[in-house]
Design a protein around this motif. Structure first.
Motif, PDB file in Angstrom:
ATOM      1  N   GLN A 582      19.170 -30.896  47.880  1.00  0.00           N
ATOM      2  CA  GLN A 582      19.388 -29.339  48.242  1.00  0.00           C
ATOM      3  C   GLN A 582      20.812 -29.427  48.725  1.00  0.00           C
ATOM      4  O   GLN A 582      21.677 -28.229  48.525  1.00  0.00           O
ATOM      5  N   GLU A 583      21.322 -30.548  49.574  1.00  0.00           N
ATOM      6  CA  GLU A 583      22.708 -30.261  50.008  1.00  0.00           C
ATOM      7  C   GLU A 583      23.725 -30.535  48.902  1.00  0.00           C
ATOM      8  O   GLU A 583      24.490 -29.517  48.764  1.00  0.00           O
ATOM      9  N   PHE A 584      23.460 -30.910  47.906  1.00  0.00           N
ATOM     10  CA  PHE A 584      24.428 -31.055  46.660  1.00  0.00           C
ATOM     11  C   PHE A 584      24.555 -29.701  45.912  1.00  0.00           C
ATOM     12  O   PHE A 584      25.464 -29.216  45.489  1.00  0.00           O
ATOM     13  N   PHE A 585      23.439 -29.330  45.519  1.00  0.00           N
ATOM     14  CA  PHE A 585      23.412 -27.965  44.974  1.00  0.00           C
ATOM     15  C   PHE A 585      23.966 -26.819  45.947  1.00  0.00           C
ATOM     16  O   PHE A 585      24.792 -25.801  45.370  1.00  0.00           O
ATOM     17  N   GLU A 586      23.717 -26.797  46.960  1.00  0.00           N
ATOM     18  CA  GLU A 586      24.453 -25.767  48.137  1.00  0.00           C
ATOM     19  C   GLU A 586      25.999 -26.082  47.943  1.00  0.00           C
ATOM     20  O   GLU A 586      26.840 -25.094  47.781  1.00  0.00           O
ATOM     21  N   LEU A 587      26.317 -27.432  47.890  1.00  0.00           N
ATOM     22  CA  LEU A 587      27.897 -27.669  47.682  1.00  0.00           C
ATOM     23  C   LEU A 587      28.512 -27.298  46.266  1.00  0.00           C
ATOM     24  O   LEU A 587      29.442 -26.585  46.456  1.00  0.00           O
ATOM     25  N   HIS A 588      27.644 -27.496  45.332  1.00  0.00           N
ATOM     26  CA  HIS A 588      27.945 -27.069  44.130  1.00  0.00           C
ATOM     27  C   HIS A 588      28.076 -25.625  43.834  1.00  0.00           C
ATOM     28  O   HIS A 588      29.123 -24.978  43.493  1.00  0.00           O
ATOM     29  N   THR A 589      27.055 -24.975  44.205  1.00  0.00           N
ATOM     30  CA  THR A 589      27.287 -23.430  44.317  1.00  0.00           C
ATOM     31  C   THR A 589      28.410 -22.884  45.140  1.00  0.00           C
ATOM     32  O   THR A 589      29.001 -22.090  44.781  1.00  0.00           O
ATOM     33  N   SER A 590      28.416 -23.284  46.303  1.00  0.00           N
ATOM     34  CA  SER A 590      29.448 -22.861  47.226  1.00  0.00           C
ATOM     35  C   SER A 590      30.937 -22.878  46.391  1.00  0.00           C
ATOM     36  O   SER A 590      31.864 -22.107  46.699  1.00  0.00           O
ATOM     37  N   ARG A 591      31.291 -24.134  45.785  1.00  0.00           N
ATOM     38  CA  ARG A 591      32.506 -24.263  45.023  1.00  0.00           C
ATOM     39  C   ARG A 591      32.763 -23.342  43.894  1.00  0.00           C
ATOM     40  O   ARG A 591      33.892 -23.008  43.839  1.00  0.00           O
ATOM     41  N   LYS A 592      31.765 -22.767  43.431  1.00  0.00           N
ATOM     42  CA  LYS A 592      31.990 -21.822  42.321  1.00  0.00           C
ATOM     43  C   LYS A 592      32.398 -20.391  42.978  1.00  0.00           C
ATOM     44  O   LYS A 592      33.044 -19.495  42.266  1.00  0.00           O
ATOM     45  N   GLN A 593      32.462 -20.156  44.176  1.00  0.00           N
ATOM     46  CA  GLN A 593      32.754 -18.898  44.711  1.00  0.00           C
ATOM     47  C   GLN A 593      34.250 -18.710  44.770  1.00  0.00           C
ATOM     48  O   GLN A 593      34.798 -17.498  44.549  1.00  0.00           O
ATOM     49  N   VAL A 594      35.084 -19.735  44.503  1.00  0.00           N
ATOM     50  CA  VAL A 594      36.786 -19.444  44.702  1.00  0.00           C
ATOM     51  C   VAL A 594      37.285 -20.323  43.708  1.00  0.00           C
ATOM     52  O   VAL A 594      36.419 -21.179  42.758  1.00  0.00           O
ATOM     53  N   PRO A 595      38.476 -20.216  43.068  1.00  0.00           N
ATOM     54  CA  PRO A 595      39.025 -20.438  42.371  1.00  0.00           C
ATOM     55  C   PRO A 595      39.284 -22.246  42.404  1.00  0.00           C
ATOM     56  O   PRO A 595      39.593 -22.382  43.670  1.00  0.00           O
ATOM     57  N   PRO A 596      39.104 -22.960  41.734  1.00  0.00           N
ATOM     58  CA  PRO A 596      38.943 -24.454  42.040  1.00  0.00           C
ATOM     59  C   PRO A 596      40.236 -25.001  42.590  1.00  0.00           C
ATOM     60  O   PRO A 596      40.067 -25.939  43.424  1.00  0.00           O
ATOM     61  N   GLN A 597      41.377 -24.571  42.212  1.00  0.00           N
ATOM     62  CA  GLN A 597      42.360 -25.264  42.665  1.00  0.00           C
ATOM     63  C   GLN A 597      43.290 -24.401  43.674  1.00  0.00           C
ATOM     64  O   GLN A 597      44.408 -24.875  43.772  1.00  0.00           O
ATOM     65  N   SER A 598      42.647 -23.449  44.173  1.00  0.00           N
ATOM     66  CA  SER A 598      43.194 -22.895  45.341  1.00  0.00           C
ATOM     67  C   SER A 598      42.878 -23.672  46.526  1.00  0.00           C
ATOM     68  O   SER A 598      42.180 -24.587  46.529  1.00  0.00           O
TER      69      SER A 598
END
Length: 661
Positions: A582-598
């Motif tokens: 559950q923690e993994f998918f939360e981190l994975h989903t959160s990452r998608k909200q912003v440009p990866p290399q910002s």
């Protein structure tokens, strides 16, 4: 236009010109220069008279232009071409760019049709190398993103044409999203990256067409990751912009019913949906016979695909140019000769029948003989970094999850991760590097794991996996234990690495059973959750930039495939999520909200990497991979030796050229 457009304070970027892009107020990029730089080759050296717009007509196309079969070059190049030069196709420090000269044939040898040689350069946005920090418009001439990363606006290049000369317009985008992905009758779901946050359970991008060249895609939630997808050659342009004028003849909503029925019957495909799917060739398969006749934006167009070879010829409408006025590609054609096995591939290299080979085609253990024969065969041998991690070990958390009393589940679901930690500590990375990779692979980062067989034994003892009279460990209930490692037949290193793993794990009492399978059979077992553990490479160097996400639980070696299904289906199928997952998918989903290399994207990525290490999602076996390469001594605009850039990613670059001097 969405009301969110009022929030935009971004600078429009124009391909081949301008110098910066701001996405949601965050500076992401320095875009390609328009000065070309490098050591430009004068037109006089090729006896080509520049056109009115300053372009040089490729000699290979001059006769077709004279015969009226092709328009002159000024009519084939968009009003704003993409200008290449230093730091555009690769970072400047990794490539000494020179404006090239026309001519020559690039020869490959492969065990398949090899469409991979033709996917570089045709992304919607363009970032050099394996990053998404430096985004330039590529297929498009203008690109904007609003502050909350939900609205993405595009302008196609004015005058951009498909390889058959037809204009590229927003009808190609509309047809793709509405008539292919959006028509239930077509039965063609969209690729995951076109859904909000890359999640197919959420809404598809909403398309608003403004005119023949401009359109907007809007998502329901923040989706900064989309910037990386637009830069990635993995989806490429072909999943967003399809040649509508060609594919409509296979679509019931557009084709004449009688003519379509005849095409279906002639093809033997059964129905129009299957025929459409067959003719809409994925970019990974552009070398297959079914791609013949399909218009493309690639630098080379498929001309022949047979049993013995695949041939590509230059696309007369390719929109990249250099500062000297050359229309890319420089090289006139690519020929891929089919070989039956890796030995035949090596023999072709030694015979001087290969212009360029890299990655899995060139085994490290063949480098000594290749170097010995380099001068005679007219090539040089060097190494670069890789887009891939070396082989990783994946332990399947979901194997036997439905079996009551499963002893595998008893050890693999241990909250303290003692089994994972023990396996990781039992693997000697230096021994694998020395024995299989000649010590050329990098040192393993100790933050991932360290070799410590004493610790491995202690952790297994704590789990109750005691040593039997035969020196091998049992499950906690006393039943015999054996770790089944399954892997697809592929690269030359996989068997020796697997054997070393077997002997190293035996040192701490773990019996290992190895099973090698053809890739299709491996994938069948993976999809039915029949793989206990596996060995696979993955795209680790491309994760931070967002170019690849094959760290996901069922994308390479399966490490939690049933919990992945649960996540995808929002609980309708698969295994309910464990707290760690559950923690993994939360981190994975959160990452998608912003440009990866910002800045924020980097911070969120580091959190996810921390989770990988703590939870042993995969177990690295060695340090960073080194990629051997052979190249014709005349080839120019190749990455420098030792560059971290994987040449596989650049191997079909339109910037390659032959120096005939």
């Amino acid at each position: 236009m969405s009301s969110k457009s009022a929030k935009r304070r971004n600078r429009r970027i124009v391909g081949g010109v301008v110098a910066a892009v701001v996405v949601g107020g965050v500076a992401l990029a320095v875009v390609n220069r328009d000065d070309g730089g490098g050591d430009a080759q004068p037109a006089a050296a090729e006896n080509i008279t520049p056109s009115a717009r300053g372009f040089l007509e490729p000699p290979a196309l001059a006769d077709r232009v004279s015969a009226g079969e092709l328009p002159p070059i000024d009519e084939r190049i968009p009003s704003e071409p993409f200008v290449v030069g230093p730091g555009v196709l690769l970072e400047e420090e990794h490539l000494d760019w020179e404006d090239g000269r026309y001519g020559g044939t690039l020869e490959f040898a492969a065990m398949g049709a090899s469409g991979f040689v033709n996917i570089v350069g045709t992304t919607v946005l363009r970032s050099p190398g394996q990053t998404t920090e430096e985004s330039a418009p590529n297929v498009v001439s203008g690109f904007e993103v609003d502050d909350d990363y939900t609205t993405f606006s595009f302008t196609l290049r004015d005058g951009l044409r498909w390889s058959d000369g037809e204009p590229v317009t927003t009808e190609d985008v509309r047809f793709t999203l509405e008539d292919v992905y959006g028509d239930p009758e077509a039965d063609r779901p969209a690729p995951s990256w076109l859904y909000t946050a890359g999640d197919p359970s959420k809404s598809l991008a909403n398309l608003e067409v403004h005119d023949e060249l401009s359109f907007t895609l809007t998502f329901d939630e923040s989706y900064g990751q989309f910037v990386a997808d637009l830069n990635s050659w993995i989806p490429s342009y072909a999943e967003l912009i399809k040649p509508a004028h060609y594919l409509k003849q296979f679509h019931a909503a557009h084709a004449d019913a009688t003519e379509l029925a005849a095409l279906v019957e002639e093809s033997g495909r059964g129905d129009w949906q299957t025929l459409l799917d067959y003719r809409d060739v994925p970019h990974w398969e552009v070398g297959e016979p079914r791609a013949l006749g399909m218009p493309t934006l690639n630098a080379w167009v498929l001309d022949e695909s047979g049993e013995n070879l695949t041939r590509y010829v230059r696309n007369p409408y390719f929109w990249h140019v250099d500062a000297s006025g050359h229309q890319l590609p420089y090289i006139d054609e690519i020929v891929v000769n089919r070989v039956v096995d890796s030995d035949a591939l090596t023999n072709a290299m030694l015979a001087g029948q290969v212009s360029l080979a890299s990655g899995g085609e060139v085994a490290l253990n063949n480098m000594p003989v290749l170097k010995q024969n380099a001068e005679r065969s007219g090539f040089r041998v060097f190494t670069t970094g890789s887009f891939n991690n070396p082989l990783q070990l994946f332990l399947n958390r979901d194997y036997e999850w439905t079996e009551a009393g499963s002893q595998w589940q008893a050890v693999i679901s241990d909250p303290q991760q003692r089994f994972h930690r023990a396996i990781a500590a039992a693997i000697d990375d230096e021994a694998i590097n020395d024995a299989v990779y000649f010590g050329l692979y990098g040192d393993l980062d100790p933050s991932w794991r360290s070799f410590d067989p004493a610790q491995a034994g202690a952790l297994l003892d704590e789990l109750g996996m005691t040593l039997g009279s035969n020196g091998m460990r049992t499950y906690p209930d006393g039943s015999p234990f054996s770790l089944g490692i399954t892997y697809p037949v592929g690269s030359s290193d996989v068997n020796p690495v697997a054997e070393l793993l077997r002997s190293q794990l035996a040192e701490v009492g773990i019996r290992v059973e190895l099973t090698s399978l053809e890739e299709s059979l491996f994938n069948q077992r993976k999809e039915t959750n029949q793989v206990m553990a596996s060995l696979m490479i993955n795209d680790g160097p491309g994760w931070a930039s967002g170019i690849s996400e094959d760290y996901l639980p069922n994308h390479k070696g399966p490490w939690a495939p049933e919990q992945w299904q649960y996540f995808l289906s929002r609980g309708e199928r698969g295994r309910p999520l464990e707290p760690a997952m559950q923690e993994f998918f939360e981190l994975h989903t959160s990452r998608k909200q912003v440009p990866p290399q910002s800045d924020e994207g980097v911070r969120r990525w580091e959190e996810l990497v921390g989770w990988f290490k703590e939870n042993h999602a995969f177990i690295p076996l060695t340090g960073a991979q080194v990629t051997p390469t052979i190249a014709d001594v005349r080839l120019r605009n190749l990455p420098k030796e030792g560059s971290p850039v994987n040449l596989d990613v650049y191997i079909g670059s339109p910037g390659l050229w032959f120096d005939q001097d």
